[in-house]
Design an enzyme around this catalytic site. Structure first.
Site, PDB file in Angstrom:
ATOM      1  CG  ASN A 186      -1.608  -0.567   1.052  1.00  0.00           C
ATOM      2  OD1 ASN A 186      -1.642  -0.326   2.266  1.00  0.00           O
ATOM      3  ND2 ASN A 186      -1.993  -1.727   0.538  1.00  0.00           N
ATOM      4  CD1 TRP A 187       2.683   4.426   3.290  1.00  0.00           C
ATOM      5  CD2 TRP A 187       2.193   5.136   5.357  1.00  0.00           C
ATOM      6  NE1 TRP A 187       2.914   5.773   3.328  1.00  0.00           N
ATOM      7  CE2 TRP A 187       2.622   6.236   4.592  1.00  0.00           C
ATOM      8  CE3 TRP A 187       1.832   5.351   6.689  1.00  0.00           C
ATOM      9  CZ2 TRP A 187       2.711   7.531   5.120  1.00  0.00           C
ATOM     10  CZ3 TRP A 187       1.908   6.634   7.222  1.00  0.00           C
ATOM     11  CH2 TRP A 187       2.346   7.705   6.438  1.00  0.00           C
ATOM     12  CE  LYS A 188       0.902  -3.860   0.389  1.00  0.00           C
ATOM     13  NZ  LYS A 188       1.209  -5.017  -0.422  1.00  0.00           N
ATOM     14  CG  HIS A 208      -4.797  -5.113  -0.623  1.00  0.00           C
ATOM     15  ND1 HIS A 208      -3.993  -6.212  -0.447  1.00  0.00           N
ATOM     16  CD2 HIS A 208      -4.043  -4.192  -1.270  1.00  0.00           C
ATOM     17  CE1 HIS A 208      -2.792  -5.961  -0.964  1.00  0.00           C
ATOM     18  NE2 HIS A 208      -2.802  -4.742  -1.484  1.00  0.00           N
ATOM     19  CD  GLU A 221      -3.304  -3.534  -5.835  1.00  0.00           C
ATOM     20  OE1 GLU A 221      -2.332  -2.775  -5.843  1.00  0.00           O
ATOM     21  OE2 GLU A 221      -3.723  -4.091  -4.817  1.00  0.00           O
ATOM     22  N   GLY A 238       2.538  -0.246  -3.058  1.00  0.00           N
ATOM     23  CA  GLY A 238       2.790  -0.782  -1.724  1.00  0.00           C
ATOM     24  C   GLY A 238       4.222  -0.515  -1.312  1.00  0.00           C
TER      25      GLY A 238
HETATM   26  P1  PGA Z   1       3.392  -3.639  -4.080  1.00  0.00           P
HETATM   27  O1  PGA Z   1       1.951  -3.670  -3.391  1.00  0.00           O
HETATM   28  O2  PGA Z   1       3.541  -2.331  -4.757  1.00  0.00           O
HETATM   29  O3  PGA Z   1       4.345  -3.818  -2.926  1.00  0.00           O
HETATM   30  O4  PGA Z   1       3.431  -4.792  -5.024  1.00  0.00           O
HETATM   31  C1  PGA Z   1       0.833  -3.170  -4.078  1.00  0.00           C
HETATM   32  C2  PGA Z   1      -0.382  -3.347  -3.232  1.00  0.00           C
HETATM   33  O5  PGA Z   1      -0.396  -4.247  -2.395  1.00  0.00           O
HETATM   34  O6  PGA Z   1      -1.359  -2.604  -3.364  1.00  0.00           O
END
Ligand code: PGA
Length: 257
Positions: free
Chosen positions: A11-13, A96, A168, A235
């Site tokens: 997930n590149w956000k 999310h 999560e 992420g």
């Molecule tokens: P993270 O994010 O790996 O940076 O904790 C995970 C996510 O938001 O799905």
């Protein structure tokens, strides 16, 4: 070993420019030429989806939207519908915790988004997880059941396996403090128990459940090996290609061992 498919989802956000994303995808598709053991999915920002799909689609990496809107079309400024994403992405993240917390997405929104995604042949990856406060007040079980119930509220019998769940814990996301693997195993088992009550034992056994929250190349093997976990939603460690390919490599090795 479970016959369920294994996933590594990045997930590149809201990271990477179009140029950086192209570079990344060039490298990732090259890397994927020799790997077919796992389903590798990346979730770019919406603006990049069409271009990445047309340049890199069908080259061993699948795409996910980071969000979608449940309506078919209409006056929803800034939103993108499942219908518009259809054909460009195979998956979509839904619910999310950043969407739930920062953009006030509710369980009902999640239910509608799951239904819209399925209607347009997009596999929803529904994120569920308790906050730090809920965790410390021993409310995780109640919160998770409510979120999972919402995720499946509009999913008919027989379609449950078309939904992917990602456990999560909110307190583990982006904090560098992943949940302990035994806790993850326990929570994933609780999710499957809920599914078993609603859809029956074999549906629960077929359900794909991922873990996400501060997974890195150093910790990925432990989570891939956690009972009941079918893959990872990553992420921060998916934004650099070298970290992401290291995670994929380790996950494949583990599968072959
Ligand atoms: P993270 O994010 O790996 O940076 O904790 C995970 C996510 O938001 O799905």
């Amino acid at each position: 070993m479970s016959l369920r498919k294994k996933y590594i989802v990045g997930n590149w956000k809201m990271n990477l420019t179009m140029q950086a994303a192209n570079q990344y995808m060039l490298g990732l598709c090259q890397f994927m030429q020799t790997q077919r053991e796992l389903s590798v999915v990346v979730a770019p920002t919406t603006v990049m989806v069409q271009s990445l799909h047309s340049h890199f689609g069908g080259r061993g990496v699948q795409f996910a939207a980071q969000n979608l809107h449940w309506a078919e079309s209409g006056a929803y400024t800034g939103e993108v519908s499942a219908r518009q994403l259809s054909g460009l992405v195979e998956y979509a993240l839904v619910g999310h915790s950043e969407r739930r917390q920062l953009f006030y997405e509710t369980d009902d929104d999640v239910a509608r988004k799951v239904a819209a995604a399925l209607h347009h042949q997009i596999t929803p990856i529904v994120c569920v997880g308790e906050t730090a406060a809920q965790h410390s007040q021993a409310q995780a079980g109640v919160v998770l059941s409510a979120q999972v119930a919402a995720a499946f509220a509009r999913v008919p019998q027989g379609s449950a396996s078309r939904v992917i769940l990602a456990y999560e814990p909110v307190w583990a996301i982006g904090t560098g403090k992943p949940a302990a693997t035994d806790l993850v195993a326990e929570r994933v088992a609780a999710i499957r128990r809920w599914l078993s009550t609603r859809y029956g034992q074999s549906a629960a056994a077929e359900q794909t459940v991922l873990y996400g929250g501060s997974v890195t190349a150093c910790t990925c093997e432990a989570y891939m090996a956690t009972p009941g976990v079918d893959g990872l939603l990553i992420g921060g460690a998916s934004v650099q290609l070298s970290d992401f390919t290291e995670i994929i490599t380790k996950a494949i090795k583990l599968r072959q061992s």
